[in-house]
Write a protein that holds these residues in place. Structure first.
Motif, PDB file in Angstrom:
ATOM      1  N   GLY A 267      75.136  61.481  48.047  1.00  0.00           N
ATOM      2  CA  GLY A 267      76.031  61.516  49.084  1.00  0.00           C
ATOM      3  C   GLY A 267      76.565  62.878  49.389  1.00  0.00           C
ATOM      4  O   GLY A 267      76.694  63.354  50.538  1.00  0.00           O
ATOM      5  N   HIS A 268      76.862  63.605  48.337  1.00  0.00           N
ATOM      6  CA  HIS A 268      77.129  64.880  48.568  1.00  0.00           C
ATOM      7  C   HIS A 268      76.156  65.845  49.223  1.00  0.00           C
ATOM      8  O   HIS A 268      76.290  66.452  50.170  1.00  0.00           O
ATOM      9  CB  HIS A 268      77.363  65.659  47.139  1.00  0.00           C
ATOM     10  CG  HIS A 268      77.681  67.058  47.013  1.00  0.00           C
ATOM     11  ND1 HIS A 268      78.858  67.476  47.569  1.00  0.00           N
ATOM     12  CD2 HIS A 268      76.894  68.137  46.700  1.00  0.00           C
ATOM     13  CE1 HIS A 268      78.919  68.805  47.317  1.00  0.00           C
ATOM     14  NE2 HIS A 268      77.617  69.272  46.917  1.00  0.00           N
ATOM     15  N   MET A 269      74.789  65.436  48.981  1.00  0.00           N
ATOM     16  CA  MET A 269      73.687  66.322  49.819  1.00  0.00           C
ATOM     17  C   MET A 269      73.691  65.968  51.020  1.00  0.00           C
ATOM     18  O   MET A 269      73.432  66.667  51.992  1.00  0.00           O
ATOM     19  CB  MET A 269      72.094  66.063  48.934  1.00  0.00           C
ATOM     20  CG  MET A 269      72.231  66.677  47.473  1.00  0.00           C
ATOM     21  SD  MET A 269      70.730  66.428  46.793  1.00  0.00           S
ATOM     22  CE  MET A 269      69.552  67.227  47.729  1.00  0.00           C
ATOM     23  N   ALA A 270      73.815  64.582  51.359  1.00  0.00           N
ATOM     24  CA  ALA A 270      73.863  64.068  52.788  1.00  0.00           C
ATOM     25  C   ALA A 270      74.953  64.500  53.549  1.00  0.00           C
ATOM     26  O   ALA A 270      74.949  65.107  54.693  1.00  0.00           O
ATOM     27  CB  ALA A 270      73.953  62.627  52.710  1.00  0.00           C
ATOM     28  N   ARG A 271      76.157  64.799  52.855  1.00  0.00           N
ATOM     29  CA  ARG A 271      77.437  65.389  53.534  1.00  0.00           C
ATOM     30  C   ARG A 271      77.164  66.797  53.893  1.00  0.00           C
ATOM     31  O   ARG A 271      77.425  67.374  54.959  1.00  0.00           O
ATOM     32  CB  ARG A 271      78.704  65.190  52.841  1.00  0.00           C
ATOM     33  CG  ARG A 271      79.043  63.864  52.865  1.00  0.00           C
ATOM     34  CD  ARG A 271      80.717  63.481  52.371  1.00  0.00           C
ATOM     35  NE  ARG A 271      80.344  63.904  50.825  1.00  0.00           N
ATOM     36  CZ  ARG A 271      80.193  62.888  49.799  1.00  0.00           C
ATOM     37  NH1 ARG A 271      80.036  61.944  50.279  1.00  0.00           N
ATOM     38  NH2 ARG A 271      80.223  63.287  48.592  1.00  0.00           N
ATOM     39  N   ARG A 272      76.493  67.615  52.948  1.00  0.00           N
ATOM     40  CA  ARG A 272      76.104  69.006  53.326  1.00  0.00           C
ATOM     41  C   ARG A 272      75.403  69.214  54.355  1.00  0.00           C
ATOM     42  O   ARG A 272      75.468  69.836  55.200  1.00  0.00           O
ATOM     43  CB  ARG A 272      75.589  69.594  51.958  1.00  0.00           C
ATOM     44  CG  ARG A 272      76.666  69.897  50.836  1.00  0.00           C
ATOM     45  CD  ARG A 272      76.202  70.628  49.648  1.00  0.00           C
ATOM     46  NE  ARG A 272      75.502  71.868  50.027  1.00  0.00           N
ATOM     47  CZ  ARG A 272      75.008  72.594  49.244  1.00  0.00           C
ATOM     48  NH1 ARG A 272      74.756  72.293  47.950  1.00  0.00           N
ATOM     49  NH2 ARG A 272      74.692  73.784  49.733  1.00  0.00           N
ATOM     50  N   MET A 273      74.191  68.120  54.321  1.00  0.00           N
ATOM     51  CA  MET A 273      73.113  68.248  55.439  1.00  0.00           C
ATOM     52  C   MET A 273      73.882  68.052  56.830  1.00  0.00           C
ATOM     53  O   MET A 273      73.513  68.779  57.892  1.00  0.00           O
ATOM     54  CB  MET A 273      72.100  67.293  55.243  1.00  0.00           C
ATOM     55  CG  MET A 273      70.703  67.276  55.991  1.00  0.00           C
ATOM     56  SD  MET A 273      69.434  66.262  55.578  1.00  0.00           S
ATOM     57  CE  MET A 273      68.936  66.862  54.156  1.00  0.00           C
ATOM     58  N   VAL A 274      74.800  66.959  56.752  1.00  0.00           N
ATOM     59  CA  VAL A 274      75.323  66.702  58.144  1.00  0.00           C
ATOM     60  C   VAL A 274      76.151  67.658  58.653  1.00  0.00           C
ATOM     61  O   VAL A 274      76.260  68.289  59.648  1.00  0.00           O
ATOM     62  CB  VAL A 274      76.344  65.519  57.962  1.00  0.00           C
ATOM     63  CG1 VAL A 274      77.197  65.342  59.250  1.00  0.00           C
ATOM     64  CG2 VAL A 274      75.448  64.301  57.748  1.00  0.00           C
ATOM     65  N   THR A 275      76.783  68.685  57.715  1.00  0.00           N
ATOM     66  CA  THR A 275      77.473  69.784  57.996  1.00  0.00           C
ATOM     67  C   THR A 275      76.864  71.192  58.434  1.00  0.00           C
ATOM     68  O   THR A 275      77.204  71.535  59.562  1.00  0.00           O
ATOM     69  CB  THR A 275      78.372  70.478  56.959  1.00  0.00           C
ATOM     70  OG1 THR A 275      79.140  69.081  56.137  1.00  0.00           O
ATOM     71  CG2 THR A 275      79.312  71.339  57.017  1.00  0.00           C
ATOM     72  N   VAL A 276      75.625  71.114  57.869  1.00  0.00           N
ATOM     73  CA  VAL A 276      74.570  71.981  58.410  1.00  0.00           C
ATOM     74  C   VAL A 276      74.141  71.711  59.817  1.00  0.00           C
ATOM     75  O   VAL A 276      73.986  72.734  60.579  1.00  0.00           O
ATOM     76  CB  VAL A 276      73.512  72.458  57.377  1.00  0.00           C
ATOM     77  CG1 VAL A 276      72.333  73.064  57.695  1.00  0.00           C
ATOM     78  CG2 VAL A 276      73.912  72.792  55.933  1.00  0.00           C
ATOM     79  N   LEU A 277      73.861  70.275  59.865  1.00  0.00           N
ATOM     80  CA  LEU A 277      73.490  69.994  61.324  1.00  0.00           C
ATOM     81  C   LEU A 277      74.525  70.350  62.427  1.00  0.00           C
ATOM     82  O   LEU A 277      74.112  70.768  63.505  1.00  0.00           O
ATOM     83  CB  LEU A 277      72.814  68.729  61.259  1.00  0.00           C
ATOM     84  CG  LEU A 277      71.734  68.347  60.593  1.00  0.00           C
ATOM     85  CD1 LEU A 277      71.335  66.871  60.282  1.00  0.00           C
ATOM     86  CD2 LEU A 277      70.624  69.142  60.906  1.00  0.00           C
ATOM     87  N   ARG A 278      75.818  70.052  61.973  1.00  0.00           N
ATOM     88  CA  ARG A 278      76.729  70.251  63.063  1.00  0.00           C
ATOM     89  C   ARG A 278      76.978  71.664  63.335  1.00  0.00           C
ATOM     90  O   ARG A 278      77.121  72.097  64.407  1.00  0.00           O
ATOM     91  CB  ARG A 278      78.143  69.591  62.436  1.00  0.00           C
ATOM     92  CG  ARG A 278      78.116  68.216  62.369  1.00  0.00           C
ATOM     93  CD  ARG A 278      79.533  67.423  61.922  1.00  0.00           C
ATOM     94  NE  ARG A 278      79.489  66.145  61.792  1.00  0.00           N
ATOM     95  CZ  ARG A 278      80.481  65.241  61.415  1.00  0.00           C
ATOM     96  NH1 ARG A 278      81.521  65.975  60.743  1.00  0.00           N
ATOM     97  NH2 ARG A 278      80.561  64.006  61.495  1.00  0.00           N
ATOM     98  N   ARG A 279      76.708  72.494  62.029  1.00  0.00           N
ATOM     99  CA  ARG A 279      76.903  73.937  62.740  1.00  0.00           C
ATOM    100  C   ARG A 279      75.934  74.311  63.230  1.00  0.00           C
ATOM    101  O   ARG A 279      76.160  75.214  64.301  1.00  0.00           O
ATOM    102  CB  ARG A 279      76.924  74.725  61.181  1.00  0.00           C
ATOM    103  CG  ARG A 279      78.486  74.470  60.462  1.00  0.00           C
ATOM    104  CD  ARG A 279      78.225  75.146  59.041  1.00  0.00           C
ATOM    105  NE  ARG A 279      79.411  75.019  58.531  1.00  0.00           N
ATOM    106  CZ  ARG A 279      79.778  75.478  57.062  1.00  0.00           C
ATOM    107  NH1 ARG A 279      78.741  76.376  56.492  1.00  0.00           N
ATOM    108  NH2 ARG A 279      80.700  75.387  56.646  1.00  0.00           N
TER     109      ARG A 279
END
Length: 303
Positions: A267-279
């Protein structure tokens, strides 16, 4: 004695003695010493008996005892036919204990001690005749065991049925060796017959009585070994299942903890990936807007 008894197999003469002889008993040869035999086994006759025999009206009996003891005891009866009373020395001698009375008193004392206690007999074996430490004479030990009758007792026990069990006690102790189909509820005799017939194939090794079960020597030890092996196997099976339960419980707990950790990490890695994609999407959009604005400015200048 040597001339009359030398033809018998149980009688022999020792090589180094002229006053002794050997008698062969069931256990071993026993040496008897003749010197002083009469003196050691001489019994004391009470003086009252000697006085009465001396005062007998039978001349033969009276003459036989005239020479015995002091002259006062051998005197003829006084006038009136009364026997003179014994002297003080005679009273003292009359109270002397005889060999028979000593043996009787000793036996009575032994029986009183045995009846008042719970005796436990310990058979002591002399390891050597030199009284030396850490020295064991095998021949001497076997002679003592044979003389004490221990070997004969063991032989007789082995020839018969030394081990005896009641049917209930036998069932209680060895029921672990039988199957459920061999057990007859309330009928210990039939149950014991089923158990013994399956464990001991030779019928000569045991006998069934009215109230007890008889075994020859060594059969109880054999069944004890089977029982100990069975209990050991049951103990190992119980240990195996308990250890399996404990380790399975530990494995399930570790597995659940591992799944929780993995879920939180993913979950933590998915949230980080989503943040990176949004950025990245925001950066691309900003780049698009800036590039469009720059191209628009450039176009306006060219016009």
């Amino acid at each position: 004695l040597y001339d009359k008894c030398k033809e018998w197999d149980h009688f022999s003469k020792p090589r180094l003695s002229q006053t002794a002889f050997l008698v062969r008993h069931f256990a071993d040869k026993v040496e008897y010493e003749c010197a002083g035999f009469l003196h050691k086994n001489r019994d004391t006759v009470m003086e009252e008996q000697v006085v009465i025999l001396k005062a007998s009206k039978n001349k033969l009996v009276s003459n036989l005892f005239i020479s015995e003891g002091p002259d006062t005891l051998g005197a003829p009866p006084a006038r009136g036919g009364k026997v003179p009373p014994p002297s003080a020395a005679g009273n003292k001698k009359a109270h002397k204990r005889t060999v028979g009375s000593q043996f009787r008193d000793s036996l009575n004392l032994l029986m009183e001690n045995l009846n008042s206690t719970n005796p436990h007999y310990v058979r002591c074996i002399k390891p050597n005749d030199a009284k030396q430490a850490f020295m064991f004479d095998n021949t001497r030990a076997v002679q003592q065991l044979r003389a004490c009758g221990v070997l004969e007792t063991v032989r007789i026990s082995a020839a018969g049925y030394p081990s005896r069990w009641t049917y209930q006690d036998f069932y209680v102790r060895y029921r672990v060796l039988c199957h459920s189909k061999d057990v007859k509820q309330g009928d210990y005799l039939t149950t014991c017959e089923n158990i013994v017939a399956r464990l001991i194939p030779d019928p000569d090794k045991y006998q069934f009585g009215k109230n007890k079960l008889f075994f020859r020597a060594g059969q109880v030890a054999y069944m004890e070994k089977l029982r100990s092996d069975k209990l050991r196997a049951c103990g190992i099976m119980i240990q195996k299942n308990v250890k399996m339960f404990l380790y399975r419980k530990k494995y399930l707990r570790i597995q659940a903890a591992t799944g929780t950790i993995q879920r939180w990490v993913r979950g933590h890695m998915a949230r980080r990936m989503v943040t990176v994609l949004r950025r990245n999407k925001a950066a691309v959009k900003m780049q698009t807007m800036v590039r469009g604005w720059l191209q628009l400015k450039k176009y306006q200048k060219m016009r």
